[in-house]
Design a protein around this motif. Structure first.
Motif: not given
Length: 389
Positions: A34-43
């Motif tokens: 139902q959702h997805m987490k990730l870390v952007t290049p900015k942190g």
């Protein structure tokens, strides 16, 4: 009242990476998400809800809705889809139309990335994407590959996968962007360097101008038309009968645009604009946005007083004028419009030539009432060298 801080959002690159990572996870585990987490290049960690989830035996599809925060982004609320499926095709053929994580992946089981509906394809040099491949910029590509590769390792799967990014609204939305001028055909670009959308800044606008100029330079063009905005574009097309395919809209960033043109080694510039904007340039105003001040009538009177014997009454008429159109009528009524505009154009040309480091510049300024108000001496000859509509 305390100024409210503008809300940031996530780039199309972040949306595509989250959707691709989620689709890969669903395909390889067989479990819907139902959702997805990730870390952007900015942190910054993004935890993004998923829409239109479809999980099949050989393919998984889902979408993330773009949230641009308080930035007036044309892609705000658009859906960015990603599908991930098992790949059993010819890898050599796939590499012709797909990006591949070949350099990062030493094994033979690669990840392939391509574009579906609404994503543009690159047709001109000078961009950060090769000709003939989808307009998915380097940072989003890396984010997509990283997310899918992490999921593949966690699932213990070693086979090749193909990722397809699409935006159903992309082709329509692309008409509101510079993409066609940049040689991106068929849809939008997947963009982002930090993964975060900050409300549109002057840096973002100047970056667009720089890119347009640079692409023309890469294409071998050595002359260009610069104009501040919509009035200039319309005048160039309707009165000068020239095509804006050889033009760049520089907004209020006049000085910076001439400096950029110098850095890209242009040889000739035709500078065209409404008198209301260009009169500021005659006074040495580097950025013509109103927040940097007005001074239009003061500059106009300074030009006028240099070439005619004006009375205090005329001076006050000019200084009290609400618009440059009104001021032009006052000069016309006193039969001095032509010599004053000659002086104005002379000063504009001198100033922008200085800003450009010596590029050959010709100037045309106009008003909606009088049409052409002034042209530098070589403007007609330079106009003739540009493509007619």
């Amino acid at each position: 009242m305390e100024k409210q801080e503008l809300r940031s959002g996530f780039t199309t690159g972040t949306c595509a990476a989250a959707a691709a990572k989620a689709a890969a996870a669903m395909l390889l585990t067989g479990n819907p998400l139902q959702h997805m987490k990730l870390v952007t290049p900015k942190g910054t960690e993004a935890d993004l809800p998923l829409f239109h989830v479809v999980l099949g035996k050989d393919q998984a599809i889902c979408a993330v809705q773009k949230d641009a925060g308080d930035d007036p982004d044309v892609t705000d609320k658009a859906l960015v889809f990603a599908s991930v499926q098992y790949f059993d095709g010819d890898e050599a053929e796939a590499k012709k139309t797909c990006y591949c994580n070949c350099e990062e992946q030493e094994e033979s089981s690669f990840l392939f990335l391509t574009a579906g509906e609404g994503i543009g394809w690159v047709t001109k040099p000078g961009l950060s994407c090769p000709i003939g491949l989808p307009a998915i910029n380097p940072v989003p590509r890396a984010m997509i590959f990283q997310g899918v590769e992490e999921t593949r390792r966690e699932a213990g799967f070693e086979g090749p996968l193909i990722i397809t990014v699409s935006m159903p609204e992309g082709k329509e939305l692309a008409e509101k962007t510079f993409n066609s001028k940049l040689g991106i055909i068929g849809g939008l670009s997947i963009l982002g360097t930090t993964g975060i959308v900050n409300p549109m800044s002057e840096e973002a606008l100047t970056a667009t101008i720089r890119l347009e100029l640079h692409m023309k330079a890469v294409a071998g063009e050595r002359k260009v038309i610069l104009t501040p905005g919509n009035y200039g574009e319309a005048f160039i097309k309707e009165t000068l009968s020239l095509s804006m395919s050889e033009g760049v809209t520089c907004s209020n960033f006049i000085g910076e645009s001439f400096l950029m043109a110098s850095e890209d080694q242009f040889k000739d510039i035709l500078f065209v604009g409404h008198i209301g904007k260009l009169i500021k340039v005659a006074g040495g105003v580097y950025n013509t946005h109103s927040k940097h001040g007005d001074r239009r009538m003061e500059i106009l009177w300074d030009c006028a007083s240099n070439v005619i014997q004006g009375s205090d009454e005329l001076k006050q008429e000019i200084l009290n004028a609400n618009t440059t159109e009104e001021a032009a009528k006052i000069l016309e009524d006193h039969n001095i419009l032509e010599p004053v505009m000659t002086e104005v154009v002379h000063r504009i040309k001198k100033q922008v030539t200085e800003w450009s480091g010596g590029i050959h510049v010709e100037v045309v300024t106009f008003s909606t009432t009088y049409g052409i108000l002034g042209m530098s001496e070589g403007a007609k000859d330079l106009i003739e060298t540009f493509t007619k509509r």
